[in-house]
Write an enzyme that holds these catalytic residues in place. Structure first.
Site, short mmCIF file in Angstrom:
data_model
loop_
_atom_site.label_atom_id
_atom_site.label_comp_id
_atom_site.label_asym_id
_atom_site.label_seq_id
_atom_site.Cartn_x
_atom_site.Cartn_y
_atom_site.Cartn_z
N SER A 147 0.90 -1.34 -0.05
CA SER A 147 0.02 0.17 0.08
C SER A 147 0.86 1.18 0.04
O SER A 147 0.46 2.33 -0.41
CB SER A 147 -0.96 0.04 1.21
OG SER A 147 -1.82 -1.05 1.12
N HIS A 151 0.28 3.51 4.75
CA HIS A 151 -0.52 4.20 3.79
C HIS A 151 -0.29 5.83 3.69
O HIS A 151 -0.23 6.27 2.72
CB HIS A 151 -2.14 4.00 4.18
CG HIS A 151 -2.28 2.60 3.99
ND1 HIS A 151 -2.00 1.78 4.82
CD2 HIS A 151 -3.11 1.71 3.37
CE1 HIS A 151 -2.57 0.39 4.56
NE2 HIS A 151 -3.36 0.64 3.47
#
Length: 399
Positions: free
Chosen positions: A273, A338
């Site tokens: 991610s 993230h």
């Protein structure tokens, strides 16, 4: 990315006389010949060439150049009212290394490109329509879209995003067979024993800051990441090349694991991610910053869908982080990676996507963000060396 260049029919010559001007355009794109042609274009070594001679050459022999490249060259000639053109800009153009001064000469000139837009051209093959579609998906300026359309040859292909995706899927399938679990693999008691996962107790094993991208929490985690990185990453790599897009992706991955080691010190990290969010954030930011120039269809709807997918994936990661762990006292993997990827995307990534075919070393903003990134990496390294002991933090035992 590969460049499709016009065929050369004449060999290089140390002295190209006026009687053989037909050979000049033909050999301009050879890097070995360009310095030899300087005496003909700039006999007094002033650094500039005559607009009149430049235009005459283009009118006589322009049929041997790509039509969009010829169009850009003519625009360059018309935009210089002082009767001269920077020779280095000309060299950069012919070698497909355009400078900022060249771009400004086109964009700030009084003459607009006269031919119809690339989108209006008809009779294109399927591959040509695909290349045109990618150009409109990623580039905000018509001059860049035409340049890309003429230059792209799919040699090399967008191998980086495809290769990294294949490796991620292969590792996931292997782990699924070993653990006998494909949904929410991360909840398996033996999941963290894999030597690719980043674990705070094993942070001295430097490879884990990168290899954690090959481990995913489950098929739902892998599926969304793979879909996003192929749908966004492959077109970006087709335009900007494997080196630049690979750099953004890897920078996002490393920033993600380091961000976790600083901000969520007791949690492990898995998944790609960080790299995926770096690419998507850079692409979305580039669209917003060049909203009027981006001609991709349904851009508002597609931005909304991309943000929904990113929010869903981020929400899943937050929920999983605070869900009762399957291997206490170690928590489930962190979601902070993230955020690290997003920060890389809106800084380094945006600079790269906004400077198609430009030399990044000429961009002051590029060096500023590189400096910030290096400072963060060094800070995180020292943090990992000293902070864990100074804070007397109780870490979960090694898997």
């Amino acid at each position: 990315m590969g460049d499709r260049r016009p065929e050369t029919h004449a060999s290089a010559s140390p002295a190209v006389a006026a009687s053989s001007e037909a050979e000049e355009i033909e050999v301009l794109e050879s890097e070995d010949v360009l310095p030899m042609a300087t005496e003909d274009f700039d006999p007094e070594s002033t650094g500039y060439i005559s607009t009149e001679k430049f235009r005459n050459l283009l009118q006589r022999h322009g049929s041997e150049l790509d039509p969009h490249k010829l169009e850009v060259l003519l625009a360059l000639a018309d935009n210089n009212s002082d009767g001269k053109i920077c020779y280095q800009d000309f060299v950069n153009l012919m070698s497909n290394k355009r400078s900022n001064s060249f771009r400004q000469a086109i964009l700030q000139g009084n003459r607009r490109l006269c031919s119809k837009a690339l989108l209006e051209e008809s009779g294109l093959s399927l591959s040509q329509r695909l290349i045109r579609h990618v150009a409109y998906e990623t580039l905000p300026r018509e001059i860049d879209r035409k340049w890309y359309y003429d230059s792209y040859s799919c040699c090399p292909p967008p191998w980086f995003m495809i290769a990294i995706t294949i490796v991620e899927v292969a590792f996931f399938l292997y782990n699924g067979v070993v653990l006998d679990r494909f949904v929410l693999q991360v909840t398996h008691p033996l999941y963290l024993k894999n030597s690719l996962v980043y674990h705070p107790q094993l942070r001295a094993q430097a490879w884990r800051y990168l290899t954690y991208i090959f481990m995913h929490a489950g098929i739902e985690h892998l599926g969304l990441n793979v879909a996003l990185q192929l749908l966004v990453g492959v077109p970006l790599e087709m335009v900007h090349g494997a080196a630049r897009i690979g750099f953004v992706y890897i920078a996002g991955v490393v920033a993600g694991s380091l961000a976790v080691s600083v901000a969520d010190m007791t949690a492990p990290v898995v998944g790609s991610s960080g790299g995926v969010y770096a690419l998507i954030s850079a692409h979305l930011a580039n669209i917003v910053m060049n909203w009027s120039g981006m001609k991709c269809q349904f851009k508002l709807l597609r931005m909304a869908l991309a943000l929904i997918c990113m929010s869903f994936e981020f929400g899943r990661a937050v929920w999983l982080r605070f869900h009762p762990s399957a291997y206490p006292p170690c928590p489930h993997p962190s979601f902070v990676a993230h955020l690290g990827g997003v920060l890389v995307g809106i800084t380094l990534g945006v600079v790269i996507l906004r400077n198609y075919e430009q030399r990044l070393q000429d961009q002051s903003l590029w060096w500023i963000f590189i400096f910030i990134y290096v400072v963060f990496v060094l800070f995180a390294i020292f943090w990992n060396i000293f902070a864990y002991n100074l804070l007397d933090l109780k870490l979960p035992p090694p898997p």
